[in-house]
Scaffold this motif. Structure first.
Motif, mmCIF file in Angstrom:
data_model
loop_
_atom_site.group_PDB
_atom_site.id
_atom_site.type_symbol
_atom_site.label_atom_id
_atom_site.label_comp_id
_atom_site.label_asym_id
_atom_site.label_seq_id
_atom_site.Cartn_x
_atom_site.Cartn_y
_atom_site.Cartn_z
ATOM 1 N N PHE A 1 -46.407 -20.587 -96.174
ATOM 2 C CA PHE A 1 -46.939 -19.330 -95.650
ATOM 3 C C PHE A 1 -47.736 -19.552 -94.365
ATOM 4 C CE2 PHE A 1 -50.416 -16.329 -95.214
ATOM 5 C CZ PHE A 1 -49.704 -15.154 -95.036
ATOM 6 N N ILE A 2 -48.569 -20.596 -94.336
ATOM 7 C CA ILE A 2 -49.349 -20.880 -93.120
ATOM 8 C C ILE A 2 -48.421 -21.180 -91.952
ATOM 9 C CG2 ILE A 2 -50.866 -22.595 -92.042
ATOM 10 C CD1 ILE A 2 -52.472 -22.666 -94.591
ATOM 11 N N LEU A 3 -47.385 -21.984 -92.182
ATOM 12 C CA LEU A 3 -46.441 -22.284 -91.099
ATOM 13 C C LEU A 3 -45.736 -21.030 -90.618
ATOM 14 C CD1 LEU A 3 -44.931 -25.652 -92.365
ATOM 15 C CD2 LEU A 3 -46.468 -25.305 -90.419
ATOM 16 N N TYR A 4 -45.329 -20.178 -91.549
ATOM 17 C CA TYR A 4 -44.692 -18.917 -91.148
ATOM 18 C C TYR A 4 -45.667 -18.059 -90.341
ATOM 19 C CZ TYR A 4 -43.417 -14.039 -91.473
ATOM 20 O OH TYR A 4 -43.174 -12.731 -91.163
ATOM 21 N N ASP A 5 -46.895 -17.958 -90.822
ATOM 22 C CA ASP A 5 -47.875 -17.108 -90.160
ATOM 23 C C ASP A 5 -48.231 -17.641 -88.767
ATOM 24 O OD1 ASP A 5 -49.355 -14.722 -90.400
ATOM 25 O OD2 ASP A 5 -51.191 -15.873 -90.752
ATOM 26 N N LEU A 6 -48.267 -18.955 -88.622
ATOM 27 C CA LEU A 6 -48.567 -19.527 -87.309
ATOM 28 C C LEU A 6 -47.455 -19.279 -86.292
ATOM 29 C CD1 LEU A 6 -50.123 -23.003 -88.212
ATOM 30 C CD2 LEU A 6 -51.276 -21.090 -87.109
ATOM 31 N N PHE A 7 -46.203 -19.340 -86.758
ATOM 32 C CA PHE A 7 -45.082 -19.244 -85.835
ATOM 33 C C PHE A 7 -44.450 -17.863 -85.786
ATOM 34 C CE2 PHE A 7 -45.157 -23.857 -86.727
ATOM 35 C CZ PHE A 7 -45.373 -24.291 -85.428
ATOM 36 N N SER A 8 -44.950 -16.921 -86.570
ATOM 37 C CA SER A 8 -44.362 -15.579 -86.523
ATOM 38 C C SER A 8 -44.750 -14.885 -85.223
ATOM 39 C CB SER A 8 -44.801 -14.747 -87.723
ATOM 40 O OG SER A 8 -46.167 -14.464 -87.645
ATOM 41 N N LEU A 9 -43.892 -14.033 -84.763
ATOM 42 C CA LEU A 9 -44.132 -13.357 -83.497
ATOM 43 C C LEU A 9 -45.002 -12.129 -83.653
ATOM 44 C CD1 LEU A 9 -40.559 -13.664 -81.988
ATOM 45 C CD2 LEU A 9 -42.566 -15.025 -81.470
ATOM 46 N N LYS A 10 -45.262 -11.741 -84.926
ATOM 47 C CA LYS A 10 -46.154 -10.605 -85.169
ATOM 48 C C LYS A 10 -47.587 -11.030 -84.990
ATOM 49 C CE LYS A 10 -43.295 -8.981 -88.919
ATOM 50 N NZ LYS A 10 -43.350 -8.567 -90.297
ATOM 51 N N ASN A 11 -48.426 -10.166 -84.547
ATOM 52 C CA ASN A 11 -49.856 -10.482 -84.411
ATOM 53 C C ASN A 11 -50.684 -9.713 -85.372
ATOM 54 O OD1 ASN A 11 -49.477 -12.371 -82.486
ATOM 55 N ND2 ASN A 11 -49.628 -10.918 -80.806
#
Length: 134
Positions: A124-134
């Motif tokens: 989840f942290i990796l997804y949240d870091l690299f997601s394009l949503k802010n």
């Protein structure tokens, strides 16, 4: 996205995916699966919910995930340290149940749960870091 069908299907399918992930974690020591596979399944359901319903639909954030990772890794280290030292220091072993049952592996079940928590939080942290949503 503003797709009504996707949102409705996601609301019903995410709990089923998470329940399957918990099943894989809990039965990992007596069947194929375990903490890593179950943690990946649960993390994918959280990511699906975020993608389909938006950031406001999940109550899980990086701070919660980091705290869970720290607690689970420290507990994992304590349990593994105890299991390594139990023979040397003649300490009592964890109880071993009937083979084939869910509580049959001593520390394997708690260790699988801790691995599942760590993998879910890390993905989840990796997804949240690299997601394009802010």
């Amino acid at each position: 996205m503003d797709n009504l069908v996707l949102k409705q299907v996601t609301k019903y399918i995410v709990p089923c995916i998470q329940l399957f992930g918990i099943y894989v974690i809990l039965n990992g020591h007596i069947s194929p699966g375990g903490g890593f596979a179950g943690g990946t399944i649960i993390a994918s359901s959280i990511i699906l919910k975020d993608v389909a319903l938006g950031k406001a639909s999940i109550s899980f954030n990086q701070d919660h995930a980091l705290k869970l990772i720290c607690i689970s890794l420290m507990t994992y280290g304590i349990l593994k340290g105890y299991s390594f030292l139990s023979d040397t220091l003649h300490l009592p072993h964890p109880p071993i149940g009937t083979p084939g049952h869910i509580l049959s592996g001593g520390f394997l079940l708690p260790l699988n749960i801790l691995i599942g928590i760590t993998v879910t939080s890390t993905i989840f942290i990796l997804y949240d870091l690299f997601s394009l949503k802010n």
